[in-house]
Every structure is written in structure tokens, then in C-alpha cells.
Design a protein around this motif. Structure first.
Motif, PDB file in Angstrom:
ATOM      1  N   ARG A   3      28.033  71.316  38.864  1.00 20.48           N
ATOM      2  CA  ARG A   3      29.135  71.675  37.998  1.00 20.48           C
ATOM      3  C   ARG A   3      29.659  73.072  38.333  1.00 20.48           C
ATOM      4  O   ARG A   3      30.863  73.307  38.361  1.00 20.48           O
ATOM      5  N   ALA A 453      33.785  60.126  11.934  1.00 21.41           N
ATOM      6  CA  ALA A 453      32.419  60.084  11.393  1.00 21.41           C
ATOM      7  C   ALA A 453      31.468  61.060  12.096  1.00 21.41           C
ATOM      8  O   ALA A 453      30.768  61.835  11.420  1.00 21.41           O
ATOM      9  N   PRO A 454      31.402  61.084  13.438  1.00 19.87           N
ATOM     10  CA  PRO A 454      30.472  62.026  14.081  1.00 19.87           C
ATOM     11  C   PRO A 454      30.799  63.472  13.723  1.00 19.87           C
ATOM     12  O   PRO A 454      29.900  64.306  13.574  1.00 19.87           O
ATOM     13  N   LEU A 470      34.203  71.957  19.227  1.00 22.89           N
ATOM     14  CA  LEU A 470      33.488  72.001  20.506  1.00 22.89           C
ATOM     15  C   LEU A 470      32.525  70.837  20.668  1.00 22.89           C
ATOM     16  O   LEU A 470      32.440  70.219  21.723  1.00 22.89           O
ATOM     17  N   TRP A 471      31.753  70.557  19.613  1.00 16.08           N
ATOM     18  CA  TRP A 471      30.665  69.593  19.744  1.00 16.08           C
ATOM     19  C   TRP A 471      31.007  68.202  19.247  1.00 16.08           C
ATOM     20  O   TRP A 471      30.336  67.243  19.599  1.00 16.08           O
ATOM     21  N   GLY A 472      32.019  68.078  18.413  1.00 15.58           N
ATOM     22  CA  GLY A 472      32.324  66.772  17.859  1.00 15.58           C
ATOM     23  C   GLY A 472      33.632  66.198  18.385  1.00 15.58           C
ATOM     24  O   GLY A 472      33.712  65.038  18.767  1.00 15.58           O
ATOM     25  N   TRP A 474      35.907  67.643  20.908  1.00 14.14           N
ATOM     26  CA  TRP A 474      36.118  67.765  22.353  1.00 14.14           C
ATOM     27  C   TRP A 474      35.363  66.689  23.129  1.00 14.14           C
ATOM     28  O   TRP A 474      35.976  66.001  23.959  1.00 14.14           O
ATOM     29  N   PRO A 475      34.052  66.471  22.863  1.00 15.65           N
ATOM     30  CA  PRO A 475      33.372  65.441  23.657  1.00 15.65           C
ATOM     31  C   PRO A 475      34.007  64.067  23.494  1.00 15.65           C
ATOM     32  O   PRO A 475      34.036  63.282  24.424  1.00 15.65           O
ATOM     33  N   GLN A 476      34.541  63.789  22.304  1.00 23.47           N
ATOM     34  CA  GLN A 476      35.145  62.474  22.094  1.00 23.47           C
ATOM     35  C   GLN A 476      36.543  62.386  22.695  1.00 23.47           C
ATOM     36  O   GLN A 476      37.023  61.299  22.979  1.00 23.47           O
ATOM     37  N   ARG A 478      37.745  64.369  25.370  1.00 25.28           N
ATOM     38  CA  ARG A 478      37.991  65.010  26.667  1.00 25.28           C
ATOM     39  C   ARG A 478      38.555  64.062  27.715  1.00 25.28           C
ATOM     40  O   ARG A 478      39.379  64.454  28.534  1.00 25.28           O
ATOM     41  N   GLU A 479      38.138  62.787  27.669  1.00 29.77           N
ATOM     42  CA  GLU A 479      38.650  61.887  28.701  1.00 29.77           C
ATOM     43  C   GLU A 479      40.132  61.593  28.504  1.00 29.77           C
ATOM     44  O   GLU A 479      40.896  61.556  29.463  1.00 29.77           O
ATOM     45  N   ARG A 551      34.823  57.833  33.638  1.00 26.52           N
ATOM     46  CA  ARG A 551      34.837  56.675  32.759  1.00 26.52           C
ATOM     47  C   ARG A 551      35.777  56.925  31.581  1.00 26.52           C
ATOM     48  O   ARG A 551      35.759  57.987  30.981  1.00 26.52           O
TER      49      ARG A 551
END
Lengths: 573, 278, 255
Positions: A3, A453-454, A470-472, A474-476, A478-479, A551
Motif C-alpha cells: 500500500r 445500521a453499521p 471514517l470507520w462506518g 467511508w468503508p461502505q 469507498r468503492e 470488487r
């Protein structure tokens, strides 16, 4: 480790591109430039609403609208045959072709189908402003060249979109029809068209919205309408007129969007029950004959505004032939090609730096514009002043994004030239400002639509708003964010080939100069180069999207189509 | 059926025949003195009266479009720059009509910032430089010609910016975005006297020898009687008549004279030398 | 550490008019207690838990945590309270695109600064990671630490959620019918795990399983129609009380 390498490589590429786009921070803070921008901003007010000028605005707006309407109608007329011929499931592969004998005729049709696809790709890869620049020279002054540029460019977009829609219909009915002896065109008319017509209408309306935005800037290369007036007023230092013209432009765009959204909703509702178009056509014929006549009259008026009165003029077509002949053969001499290396590199650099600026500024504005982070967050202090402040910040962020987005890139170029001088940096900055508006809105919407929900669970743990981001979120998200950004970069690359037409550096300037000097063989080379560049970018972006690690980046076909239509213009979805 | 009929009627309405004679005129906005010229109404009215034709004026922003429009018989008379005229006469065989007296004796100015150390063409070496539009006579062709003549470092020319207009060149110089630039003397006068540019910020360090610039032309096939009446109308403009004085002022002219193609040979030569004419 | 509820009501707006989820609930829970909330679906158990972890505010009445009104808290004060209260939800909603390890690390969020949470998204500090790995080991998922949450089974996701609570190390653990969606074998296993995790903490559990509640929870609160039906020691809960609690008689409340 991997990375870190990737981040390092991206940073290095950005720096190299920044050098290519001649990014400098000093002009941004240079007092002389700040004064120039200050004078411009002061000059914008009051807007020129004098009785002498308003008719100019009205005429220009009407003309732009006429060009957009006529351009859309023509692009549909050209795009439909391209789309039908380009539909793989009719001519090239799939159940219709299984079990058929291999024959010369079938091979010829398959080849024609591939040609139609390739032609669509070429038509849409060359920016409509480049088409307009050529047509202005080929067809002469007035709105006609602008209309034809839109027609050609959007025929390429619609040809692809139509073909994709036709390929996406469930094959059952077609196979059944074919088995009962229908020809392929009959299979299309009875099996594909009724299923796809609603979507065809919806996407055609969508492309109308894009056409309105495009039509407004075609004037920059001499095709009349609002763009031409803005250009002229800028040259005359009449910034008050620029304000009025920009306001007219924004109103026109918003009006077209509202009109199209309303009609699109109707088509999509009807599409559920079958063919929206057919139903509407039936309604038109029976109950609303009077209204139909009004539509037809408006259409004819649009064509008249779009300059079609002169299309039959004697001498036009021979002239066009003479002009086209001068494009061949394109100048491929090494000496000329060598001069193109720098502008080519600048163009790529402008697109990368412009997108990077757009990502940075867009992200900064997207956060306060995301309602779930600011105004709709129940953990915030609830006193009236605090709440009013939050609503104000949210509103200001949304409004800034709307303004950034609704002013076309080329207008931004003119403004950025005041701020940082001519050259690629002005182009990159202009691209960045418009992109920030587009991406910022998309980013905010994406973040708002993340499954809640997350994120709520993180809230229960005690995570603050930015931690939840940042944690809830963005990860969902980002794609989706990455795929929007990638698509926008593709669009920006196309736009960066034309920012030079108004002083923003890159290939556009070389093209403009060669057309001005009537060196058409060189201009033809430049168009080829632009085509190759855009096609190569599309291929690269497709590969990025197909990477197994990326993905989820692949979009649903529906949204991919919308973005194809969008990428043909300086539009915001 | 009714729809078709309606369509035919509407089309017919759009295609109304024009009154007797129409004179389609075109003017690039380079010599534009300001607001009034968005339409050039006084000139249009004056020409209409004199030629007894309906004058339609278009103000495109693009030189190439005007040349092609002349080639294409879309425009009857046009106001061109010197170099554009040379292009148009080669491509379209246009006929010269009239020009302002000052166009026979035109100059380009080389400007720099007040405080710069550029004092002559030779000092340009190592500095950034701006031309105007690529096919402007006074903004590109002639300045480049004289630069080459006085052996200015070719790097300066090959790396020069094209600002797209004289006004943009002067702005770029005044705001220090380029070290120096070349431009039309008339635009310089107008912008400094109207206060668009602070005269104290810029300094002229070189003025070219005189050359020929702007000219009114007629397309090849235009009825010679009509072309003649246009020429006569311009030649008859009298500064003593207040209304006509207004037109002359708008055109930044004192008097019009008959133009002669042979006078442009030097421009042709300069354009060919610079590789701008093929 | 103590909770105190006085005449609490919670009303949700809905299209069919306001829905009273809780109505006049008065309740006190002391530190270290183990309380099971029983009641039919829609009795208000979940709503009550939302009040406990301060993700909902009462429409009327007051809920106090250590004597402070939760509804009056905002910003960092609110975060400080939530940090001390861990929740295991009925359907755990892990962040699907993060790994099991990262989801466990989320338990730190309440105590991390913004800068630290940003850095941890790229690479968490070794000490933080150790805590999270230990938690995953406790729940038996050490081998799945690098798997994305959306690649885990329902039971595995539930265990990651418990690991997250372990990382959070709260004083109060709330669970909202955590076994409702699991098969019976798993339920027993997870119940043991949860009770183990809750050792030394206050535990408030909304449960379907009456036997489980009576076996492990000294105090039982029965909820029905948004009201407290009974509040008794486990030994004092009679079959009659339970029959009445679960009797078919809808009263238009949701949980």
C-alpha cells in the motif's frame, strides 16, 4: 508495504502531472491577480438588465434552447439506426444466431454491426466542441454548426446507450418470435422495442438535459447562443452582462432538467406496463391532438432557431465537400507530430490535476453537505443558535457545490485565466472547480445513502461524527466513490482536450490555431490524436474497473448507462 | 394527414422569401470600441440607406469562420484583418473594397511592464512573450516578422503564448503574467484611454514600421454594382456630419480610402516566411 | 454506575400517527446487576435498550445515568457515556467491507481521538491490535481476523460483535435478543460466551428465551405494551405472571 508503494506511486504521478500542468501556487496569491479577480467580481454587480441588453439575452437563450432541442432530435434520429445495428444480440451473438448457418450475408451484417459500434465510439470520443469548431468552418456562421455538432456527438452517445438497452431486454420473446419465422428486424420491432421503448425515451430525455448544457458552451467556438455572448461580453469587459448571461444559462439548465425529469418520470411509470412511447404516441393521436400540434410547432420553431432554414442553401453542400477533402490526408509528418508531444502531455496532466483538485475541494465541501453528518445528526447540541449555524453551513456547502457545478468548465477557464493567467494551470484549475461541484454532490449523496445500521452501531459505542465517517461510512462507500471519481476523470480527460480552445492549454490550443490558419490536415491529425487518447483512457478505466481487487467498482448497468450519457458533456448528473 | 399539412405550412412560414436584396455583412470584434458595437446599428442603418439593401450584420468571434463564410458565399462583405485578407484572397478570391486611412499606416506595439528591464527587441531573450490570436496581423504576423528580422532569439517565438486577443495580451502584460507582448496600436490606445488598463503599469518599448492591416472586402461573386455602392458608402462618410462622425468614431476611423490588393504583397511574403500560409 | 428511569415515554412518529413504544416506565438498575427484559414482540424491550445506550431520547420523563440526565448530554459528554455502555444487537451490523479485526477495533472508537482513529484505519497501533486480537481469540475467531465481515456467517458476525464489546471494555453490557436468529446449538454456546464476557459488568439483556433468563438472571423485568408488567426476582416469577405477559392481546405498541 504494498500500500505504501501504491501511495508513493500515486503521489509521484501527481507531482509529475502538476509540473506538466504548470501548477504554481504563487499566482493564486499574487496581488495583481487578486486585484484582477476582485475587479472582475465587483464588475459582476450589478447585472446588466438594461432594455438594450435583455433582448440580446433572450435571443441567445432561445437560440441555445433551439440548438439543444434540434440537436437532441437529430441525435436520436442518427443514434437509433446506429443503436439497432450495433446491438450484438441481433447481429453478432446470442440465441438469435445460434443454429443459423454461417453465410456471407451474416458475416457482412456482423461486420456492419461492429462498424456501427466503432462509429458510435468515434463520434462520442471526439468532444462536441471539436465537432463544433470544424462545423463552424464547414457550415459557416450561425447556430447550424452547433446543432450538427450536438447531433453527431450525441448520436455517438445514444447509439451506444440504445444498443446497450436493446441488448439488456430479456431474450425470451425474441427467441420465440424468431422461432416462429420472424426476421431479425421483425424480432426487433415486436420483441425488443416494446420492452426497451420506455428506457429509450428516458435516456433520450436525459441526453436532452446534457445537450442543453453543451449547447450553452458551443458558442465559445463561434456557434452562437449564450456561450458566444458570454465570450463577447468577457472580451468587452462587460462583466455585468456576464452575470445576466450566466443567470440565464443556469435558469435554462434548471428548466430543462425539471422538464426532462417530469417527462422521464412519466415514461418510466409507463415503462412498467409496457411501451411508454407507444402509449404516449397513441394518446397524442387521440385525446391530445391539439397538444400534439403545439409540440410539433415548438419543434419546428426550435429547428428554425437552430439554423435549419439555411441548410438547403445552394453551395453549402459542395463547400462542405471541399472542406472535408482538405482534411485528408491528415498531416502525419514527423516534424509536425513532434510538436504535439508537449500539448498531449499537458492535456493528460490537466485532466489529472483538475480531477485531483476536484477530489480535494469536492471532499471538503461534501462533508458539510452530507446531511447525516451535520444537520440530521441527533447527537449535536440542540440549542437554536447551534442548530441555525449547522443549517447555514450545510446550506452554504450545498449552494457552493451547485454553483461550482452549474457553471460550465469553459466559463471557469475564462475566470481562471484572470486569476492565474493563460495556460494549462488555468485549464486544470477550471476543470478542478467544476469537478468539485460534480464530485462533491455525488460524494455527499453516496455518503447519505450508505446503509445506516453499521454506522448506528458505531454511534452506540461512542464514535463521534467524523469517526463514524471514517470507520462506518467511508468503508461502505469507498468503492462507489472510487467508481464515480474514475468516471469523472474519463470525462475530464475529454474536456481537457478542449479547454485550450479558450486559453486553457493542451491540445485544444494547437487545434484552434491550426483551424484558424486553415491547416486542416493538421487539425485532422489532432482529432485523431484526441480520439486515440480518449479511447485509450476508456480502455484503461475499463481495466481498472474489471480488476478483481476492485470488487464492487463495476456499476449496475443502469447507472453505467446514465454516466455514459453524462460523460458526453460537461454535465452534472 | 393534418399533422403533415401543418408541418408543411409551418416550414413554408419559416422559409419566407427575403425582400429584394440582402447584404450580409460580418465584422470581427477586434476593432470593437465597446458596448455599442454588439450590433453596430448606426453603421447597419447607414449602409442600408446607401446600398438600398437590407443589411444583416453578424459579429462572430472567430476569424476562420469569416474566411470560410466568404468562401462559402454565406457572407457578402466582411471586415478582415490584413493577414485574414491574405488568407481569404488566396482561398476565396475576395475583392478588396475600402479601408481606413490609418490601416495603410498601421503599427504593432511591443509592450512590457513599467518596471521591466526590456528596452529593445534584443532584450526579449530569456523572457516570456505573448502574441494575440494566431491569425491576427498586428497581434502575431507582423510582430513575428519584425522579430525574426531583427534576429530575436527563436526560442522567444516558439515558446510564445497565444492569448487569443489584443485585450488579453495587454491584460496579461499589465498583470505580469508574461514579460512582454505584441498588440494592435488602436486597441492599446483605447484600453489605456478608457481606463480599462492603468497606463502607468505598461510601457511600449518598440513600435514596428508601418504595414497594412484591416480592410473591407466583398466575396468573389457579389454583384459588382452592390459592391461598388458599399465602397461608395464608406468613402462618402463625412466627419463634418454629426451622425456620420458617430459612425466613423465607432469604427475608430477618420476617413476611408480605396484599398488595393497589390499593397498586401509584403504581408503575403511575411506570412509565407512564417509558415502561416500554405 | 446506575440507571434511573422516571415516568419515561418514547413515542415514534409514523405514517399511521404516533406510536407509543414506552409509556410511564419507572425503573432503577444498580451497578453490577444482571437484569433480563422479557416480553412479547413489540413490548418495548429494544426501545428501552436504546434509551439505556443513549441512542434515543425519551419523549417524556427522564433517564439518568449516575444521576445525570442523558437527554441533556451532547457532543463529547455523550460520547463519554456511550463509551462505558456496550451493546450487542439482535442482528449485528458490522461494517461489511472491513475485516473482522477492524470491526473489533471499532470498540476503541469511543476512547480514540480523531487523529488516532484516522491512523488506525491505515495501520492500528500494536497495542490496540493486541487487544482486538485477544478479543477475537476469546470469541474463537482468531483465524478469521483478516476476513471481511460480509464473508462471515451470521454466528461468526455475532461473535465479532461480542469481541467488539470486549475491546470496548464497557461497564454496562446491553444485549438485544442476540440469539434470536441463531440455531439452538449456537445459542447455548454464545450465551455462555456472553455471560463470560459480562462478568464483572452490569448486564441488561432483552431475551426471548424465558428459561435462559430465569437460569442466569437474578432480576427479571416484564414489559408489555410499553409498560412495566412486573419487576421481580427470578425466583419470584410465577408461571401465571409469564402467561399474562405473553398472552395474545395486541395493544399497538412496537419494540
Amino acid at each position: 508495504m504494498k500500500r505504501a508503494l501504491l501511495v508513493g506511486a500515486i503521489a509521484a504521478a501527481l507531482v509529475v502531472c502538476a509540473i506538466g500542468a504548470q501548477v504554481q501556487t504563487s499566482p493564486l496569491f499574487d496581488p495583481a491577480n487578486l486585484r484582477a479577480v476582485g475587479a472582475f467580481v465587483r464588475g459582476l454587480f450589478p447585472p446588466d438588465l438594461s432594455p438594450a441588453f435583455l433582448p440580446v439575452v433572450a435571443r441567445a437563450t432561445l437560440r441555445t434552447l433551439g440548438v439543444a432541442v434540434a440537436g437532441t432530435v437529430l441525435s436520436m434520429a442518427l443514434g437509433l439506426p446506429l443503436g439497432i445495428l450495433g446491438t450484438a444480440s441481433l447481429w453478432r451473438r446470442g440465441p438469435l444466431l445460434e443454429g443459423e448457418r454461417h453465410s456471407l450475408g451474416r458475416a457482412a451484417l456482423a461486420a456492419a454491426s461492429l462498424v456501427a459500434r466503432g462509429l458510435s465510439r468515434f463520434l462520442r470520443a471526439v468532444p462536441e466542441l471539436v465537432w463544433a469548431l470544424f462545423f463552424v468552418v464547414g457550415f459557416g456562421l450561425g447556430p447550424l454548426p452547433g446543432t450538427l455538432a450536438l447531433a453527431v456527438s450525441y448520436a455517438g452517445v445514444l447509439g451506444r446507450v440504445y444498443a446497450d438497452l436493446f441488448e439488456a431486454v430479456p431474450p425470451g420473446p425474441i427467441v420465440a418470435l424468431h422461432a416462429s419465422g420472424a426476421t431479425r428486424l421483425q424480432a426487433f420491432a415486436a420483441g425488443i422495442w416494446p420492452q426497451a421503448a420506455g428506457s429509450v425515451a428516458a435516456y433520450s430525455l436525459y441526453s436532452f438535459e446534457c445537450c442543453v448544457r453543451s449547447a450553452a458552451v458551443l458558442g465559445f467556438v463561434g456557434a452562437g447562443g449564450i456561450g458566444a455572448e458570454i465570450n463577447l461580453s468577457m472580451r468587452l469587459f462587460e462583466y455585468g452582462q456576464v452575470t445576466t448571461l450566466l443567470a440565464a444559462l443556469v435558469l435554462l439548465v434548471l428548466g430543462a432538467d425539471a422538464f426532462s425529469r417530469a417527462l422521464r418520470g412519466r415514461f418510466q411509470r409507463n415503462a412498467v406496463h409496457g411501451s411508454g412511447l407507444l402509449r404516449d404516441a397513441l394518446e397524442l393521436r387521440s385525446a391530445r391532438r391539439g397538444l400534439g400540434l403545439v409540440w410539433l410547432a415548438l419543434l419546428l420553431f426550435a429547428f428554425q432557431q437552430a439554423g435549419f432554414v439555411g441548410i438547403a442553401a445552394a453551395g453549402l453542400w459542395p463547400h462542405l465537400g471541399r472542406f472535408a477533402a482538405q482534411l485528408f490526408p491528415p498531416d502525419l509528418s514527423p516534424a509536425f507530430l513532434a510538436t504535439l508531444v508537449t500539448p498531449l502531455w499537458q492535456t493528460v496532466a490537466i485532466s489529472v490535476v483538475g480531477t485531483a483538485i476536484g477530489i480535494a475541494l469536492g471532499s471538503v465541501l461534501a462533508l458539510p453537505a452530507t446531511s447525516t453528518l451535520l444537520v440530521a445528526d441527533p447527537d449535536r447540541r440542540r440549542g437554536l443558535p447551534a442548530r441555525a449555524l449547522r443549517v447555514a453551513i450545510h446550506g452554504a456547502a450545498r449552494a457552493s457545490l451547485a454553483v461550482l457545478r452549474s457553471i460550465p468548465e469553459l466559463v471557469w477557464v475564462l475566470l481562471c485565466i484572470l486569476a492565474v493567467g493563460l495556460g494549462p494551470f488555468a485549464g486544470a484549475l477550471a476543470l478542478g472547480l467544476h469537478t468539485a461541484g460534480v464530485l462533491g454532490k455525488l460524494y455527499a449523496e453516496t455518503l447519505e445513502e450508505v446503509p445506516p445500521a453499521p454506522v448506528e452501531e458505531l454511534r452506540a459505542i461512542g464514535a463521534g461524527a467524523l469517526q463514524r465517517l471514517l470507520w462506518g461510512m467511508w468503508p461502505q462507500a469507498r468503492e462507489t466513490l472510487a467508481s464515480y471519481t474514475l468516471l469523472r476523470w474519463e470525462t475530464n480527460l475529454r474536456v481537457s482536450t478542449v479547454v485550450g480552445l479558450v486559453g486553457g492549454g493542451g491540445l485544444g490550443l494547437a487545434l484552434y490555431n491550426d483551424v484558424q490558419l486553415a491547416f486542416y490536415d493538421r487539425a485532422a491529425t489532432l482529432v485523431l490524436l484526441i480520439y486515440l487518447l480518449v479511447a485509450a483512457t476508456d480502455a484503461l478505466a475499463d481495466r481498472l474497473r474489471r480488476r478483481p481487487t476492485a470488487r464492487g467498482i463495476a456499476l449496475a448497468p443502469e447507472s453505467a448507462l446514465a454516466l455514459i450519457a453524462e460523460s458526453g458533456s460537461a454535465a452534472a448528473p | 394527414m393534418r399533422l403533415l399539412l401543418f408541418a408543411a405550412l409551418a416550414l413554408a412560414a419559416c422559409n419566407k422569401p427575403a425582400p429584394e436584396e440582402t447584404l450580409r455583412a460580418s465584422m470581427i470584434p477586434t476593432t470593437d470600441p465597446g458596448k455599442a458595437t454588439r450590433e453596430m446599428q448606426p453603421l447597419v442603418d447607414y449602409l442600408s440607406r446607401h446600398t438600398r439593401a437590407k443589411v444583416e450584420m453578424t459579429v462572430p468571434t472567430n476569424y476562420a469562420a469569416v474566411v470560410e463564410a466568404l468562401v462559402n458565399d454565406q457572407v457578402d462583405i466582411a471586415h478582415l484583418g490584413g493577414f485574414t485578407y491574405v488568407q481569404a484572397s488566396k482561398r476565396a478570391g475576395v475583392r478588396p473594397l475600402v479601408q481606413r486611412e490609418r490601416d495603410r499606416n498601421f503599427h504593432s506595439l511591443f509592450v512590457t511592464q513599467q518596471g521591466s528591464n526590456i528596452r529593445s527587441l534584443a532584450d526579449l531573450k530569456g523572457h516570456s512573450f505573448a502574441f494575440g490570436d494566431v491569425n491576427s496581423t498586428s497581434g502575431h504576423l507582423m510582430p513575428e516578422y519584425y522579430m525574426r528580422g531583427s534576429k530575436v532569439d527563436p526560442e522567444v517565438i516558439s515558446k510564445a503564448l497565444y492569448t487569443g486577443g489584443h485585450d488579453a495580451t495587454l491584460l496579461a502584460v499589465a498583470n505580469g503574467k508574461v514579460d512582454a507582448g505584441a498588440m494592435d496600436e488602436a486597441v492599446f490606445e483605447r484600453m489605456t484611454s478608457s481606463g480599462k488598463i492603468d497606463p502607468a503599469k505598461v510601457r511600449v518599448f518598440y513600435t514596428t514600421p508601418p504595414f497594412l492591416d484591416y480592410i473591407w472586402v466583398a466575396r468573389k461573386g457579389l454583384d459588382s454594382r452592390l459592391a461598388q455602392s458599399v465602397s461608395d458608402a464608406f468613402l462618402a462618410l463625412d466627419p463634418a456630419d454629426p451622425a456620420q462622425k458617430q459612425i466613423l468614431d465607432a469604427l475608430a476611423a477618420s476617413k476611408y480610402v480605396v484599398a488595393d490588393d497589390a499593397d498586401y504583397d509584403k504581408l503575403r511574403q511575411a506570412a509565407a516566411q512564417a509558415g502561416l500560409l500554405r | 454506575m446506575s440507571f434511573e428511569l422516571r415516568e419515561v415515554a418514547l413515542v415514534y412518529p409514523s405514517r399511521a400517527g404516533a406510536v407509543r413504544a414506552l409509556d410511564g416506565v419507572t425503573l432503577a438498575i444498580a451497578g453490577g446487576e444482571r437484569v433480563a427484559l422479557l416480553g412479547p414482540s413489540g413490548a418495548g424491550k429494544s426501545s428501552l435498550l436504546k434509551l439505556f445506550n443513549a441512542t434515543a431520547r425519551p419523549t417524556a420523563g427522564a433517564i439518568r445515568f449516575e444521576g445525570r440526565r442523558l437527554a441533556a448530554l451532547a457532543g463529547s459528554d455523550l460520547r463519554a457515556v456511550r463509551r462505558r455502555i456496550g451493546t450487542v444487537f439482535q442482528q449485528p451490523s458490522l461494517v461489511p467491507s472491513l475485516t473482522a479485526l477492524q470491526n473489533a477495533l471499532c470498540g476503541h472508537l469511543g476512547s480514540w481521538s480523531l487523529a488516532r482513529s484516522l491512523r488506525a484505519l491505515l495501520a492500528a497501533a500494536p497495542s490496540d491490535t493486541r487487544v482486538a486480537l485477544a478479543a477475537l481469540k476469546t470469541v474463537g475467531l482468531l483465524d478469521k481476523a483478516a476476513a471481511r465481515a460480509d464473508e462471515l456467517s451470521g454466528g461468526q458476525q455475532q461473535r465479532v460483535a461480542i469481541a467488539r464489546v470486549l475491546v470496548q471494555d464497557p461497564e454496562v453490557v446491553l444485549t438485544d435478543e442476540p440469539f434470536a436468529s441463531l440455531d439452538p446449538g449456537l445459542t447455548a454456546q454464545l450465551a455462555d460466551l456472553l455471560l463470560h464476557v459480562a462478568q464483572g459488568r452490569t448486564l441488561i439483556a432483552a431475551l426471548h428465551d424465558v428459561e435462559l433468563a430465569l437460569a442466569h438472571f437474578p432480576r427479571i423485568v416484564g414489559l408489555r405494551g410499553g409498560r412495566v408488567a412486573f419487576d421481580a426476582k427470578a425466583a419470584e416469577v410465577s408461571p401465571q405472571m409469564l402467561r399474562e405477559l405473553y398472552a395474545h392481546e395486541a395493544r399497538g405498541a412496537v419494540g
